[in-house]
Design an enzyme around this catalytic site. Sequence first.
Site, PDB file in Angstrom:
ATOM      1  CB  CYS A   1      -0.904   0.023   1.223  1.00 28.11           C
ATOM      2  SG  CYS A   1      -1.921  -1.454   1.403  1.00 28.11           S
TER       3      CYS A   1
ATOM      4  NE  ARG B   1       5.458   2.326  -1.531  1.00 24.05           N
ATOM      5  CZ  ARG B   1       5.775   1.981  -0.289  1.00 24.05           C
ATOM      6  NH1 ARG B   1       5.053   1.080   0.331  1.00 24.05           N
ATOM      7  NH2 ARG B   1       6.786   2.524   0.335  1.00 24.05           N
TER       8      ARG B   1
ATOM      9  CD1 TRP C   1      -0.795  -5.087  -4.281  1.00 22.00           C
ATOM     10  CD2 TRP C   1      -0.529  -6.228  -2.386  1.00 22.00           C
ATOM     11  NE1 TRP C   1      -0.325  -6.323  -4.608  1.00 22.00           N
ATOM     12  CE2 TRP C   1      -0.159  -7.051  -3.456  1.00 22.00           C
ATOM     13  CE3 TRP C   1      -0.447  -6.734  -1.088  1.00 22.00           C
ATOM     14  CZ2 TRP C   1       0.292  -8.355  -3.289  1.00 22.00           C
ATOM     15  CZ3 TRP C   1       0.000  -8.038  -0.915  1.00 22.00           C
ATOM     16  CH2 TRP C   1       0.360  -8.827  -2.007  1.00 22.00           C
TER      17      TRP C   1
ATOM     18  CG  ASN D   1       1.987  -0.158   3.999  1.00 17.22           C
ATOM     19  OD1 ASN D   1       1.580  -1.282   3.726  1.00 17.22           O
ATOM     20  ND2 ASN D   1       3.202   0.258   3.692  1.00 17.22           N
ATOM     21  N   GLY D   2       0.106  -2.119   6.195  1.00 20.28           N
ATOM     22  CA  GLY D   2       0.521  -3.131   7.156  1.00 20.28           C
ATOM     23  C   GLY D   2      -0.627  -4.026   7.566  1.00 20.28           C
TER      24      GLY D   2
ATOM     25  CD  GLU E   1      17.130 -18.624  -0.077  1.00 21.15           C
ATOM     26  OE1 GLU E   1      16.831 -17.420  -0.043  1.00 21.15           O
ATOM     27  OE2 GLU E   1      17.587 -19.183  -1.106  1.00 21.15           O
TER      28      GLU E   1
ATOM     29  CE  LYS F   1      18.007 -14.689  -0.096  1.00 19.85           C
ATOM     30  NZ  LYS F   1      18.243 -15.509  -1.283  1.00 19.85           N
TER      31      LYS F   1
ATOM     32  CD  GLU G   1      21.987 -14.677  -3.586  1.00 22.55           C
ATOM     33  OE1 GLU G   1      21.513 -14.580  -4.733  1.00 22.55           O
ATOM     34  OE2 GLU G   1      21.281 -14.656  -2.563  1.00 22.55           O
TER      35      GLU G   1
ATOM     36  CG  HIS H   1      27.546 -40.401   4.112  1.00 23.05           C
ATOM     37  ND1 HIS H   1      27.881 -41.732   4.156  1.00 23.05           N
ATOM     38  CD2 HIS H   1      26.326 -40.305   4.696  1.00 23.05           C
ATOM     39  CE1 HIS H   1      26.906 -42.426   4.720  1.00 23.05           C
ATOM     40  NE2 HIS H   1      25.944 -41.574   5.056  1.00 23.05           N
TER      41      HIS H   1
ATOM     42  CE  LYS I   1      14.958  -9.214  -7.272  1.00 24.65           C
ATOM     43  NZ  LYS I   1      15.112  -9.978  -6.031  1.00 24.65           N
TER      44      LYS I   1
END
Length: 606
Positions: free
Chosen positions: A2, A27, A74, A98-99, A478, A482, A485, A501, A601
């Site tokens: 929002c 947004r 949104w 917003n939230g 993941e 991260k 990266e 192993h 990106k």
Amino acid sequence: MCGIVGVLGSHEAAPLLVEALKRLEYRGYDSAGIATVNGGKLDRRRAVGKLVNLSDLLVHAPLAGHSGIGHTRWATHGAPSERNAHPHQAGGVAVVHNGIIENFRELRADLARQGIAHETDTDTETVALLTQHYRDQGLDPRAAAARTIERLEGAFALCFLFEGEDDLLIAARKGSPLAIGHGEGEMFVGSDAIALAPMTDRITYLEEGDSAVVTRAGVEIRDHAGRIANRPVRTVQISATQVDKAGYKHFMAKEIAEQPAVLSGALDHYLTPEGQIVLPEPGLDFARVERLTMVACGTASFACLVAKYWFEQIAGIPVEVDVASEFRYREPPITAGTTAIFVSQSGETADTLAALRYCAGKVDRLVAVINVTESSIARESDLVLPIFAGVEIGVASTKAFSCQLMTLAILVLKAARQRGRIDDADLARRLASLRALPGLVNHALGIEAACSDLSRKLAEARDILFLGRGQMYPLALEGALKLKEISYIHAEAYASGELKHGPIALVDKAVPVIVMAPRDALFDKTISNMQEVMARGGKVLLISDQRGVREAGDGVWQSIVMPECDPFLAPILYAIPAQLLAYHTAIAKGTDVDQPRNLAKSVTVE
């Protein structure tokens, strides 16, 4: 997400509000509205869809006044509709938000007991109703807003406008960004600086827990404890990129913080209030699916690996997961009854697009789990499942990963019900867990300070190992990605049972081992593997819930305590520590968090 804007100006507010809202379109939104005070009278206009619809409405039903608030919504709680659009109004109070107000149901029930009814499906309306309730008890606008804010739980950015007050805006921030703009005899409020760029380049960013009383003479800011807090005024340079960090130091930090709201939004787009899962047309009949092939790159491929556990264990569908760059050149045979799922944030990843094109005409259905619904992958798929993450600028994917998992989890439950693997009661239980997840993620964000402290120690390491078992193995992958990266520390992930192993040869006191172990069915086995590390002098950082940390016993180097959750959803919740550890380690290392070296990106070339 929002967008919020507020104006205390010397000219008509409505055109300024609409122009500012246009700058927040990046947004994403599904409705918009504004409210103004004119001659002491509060009035508003709202419209579903694009801002042009609101602009058209204002031509035929204009709003006068030099003071106002605006919003691009949104949808989270409640479907996109005019009655659910912001600003929400109760009596002489209008508010934009917003939230997520996590305790709005409890507040709504309390108001109902006092004879105050709600008219919308939103959590935000409760804020307006509660504030008007305090006004009716004799409190002035400042006191009524303050009393309301004290009772709110969750993440929010708020801006209040009051009837009879043409020189007052009240703003508050907790978890969602908000900025104050300074003009000459004018003041502004906005979700970020880019919204205010046509009106001012002098910005004050509210900090976590701040509230602000704004008049044309200036702003009075108080911190979470009610103390006067003079936040700095910054002169900002607004670029033409149409995005802004909104007061956060990095886009990645902003996007991590947005996850409770975007996850809630994804839920509301796929789940009806009656507890039904609704997919876009033409939908999927999983009773006819014999096999799934899932293809993606990078972080999205780890989302596929998590979904493989889900689809096979819950829905009983065999799944093959492939990284797109290998899949396209293996030219694998595809059997009848196969549905292919392609997962991508941008929808333009070259290898994934090529894999999709290889599958076209060979599989029963091409399904895209995607963030950009106008992308090439979306356009070339038979079924598009948006993840509703909103614009993601940081190269290291955070909220897109969580929303990919959320969308896939919903798809798994749809498949399981269609195939008779779960009944209505089990589906309702699992959907209730999904509904609770945004609140748990918001709670989990509270570990940030602990992650920041630990990351200063992790930044000293040259090598770090991640361990996980079952559906937490992809989360270990993941977490390692991260960290690699954005901090450039060498990190590897292994299934916990594979440690003996080979990888255990790497263990020594200089190599931290991060173990992701919620208290689930595989917890005891994971802890046994962890003990093998500690027996060889390894430094274990255990990430678990309170029971898990307690039952793991002594000898753990460090621990991070997570909220308890349904084990089914632990991969989504445990993405938070993976992201925060990487982010703060990169901060400690002094690397470029949002634009790490050699990375982009969206990888649109092979």
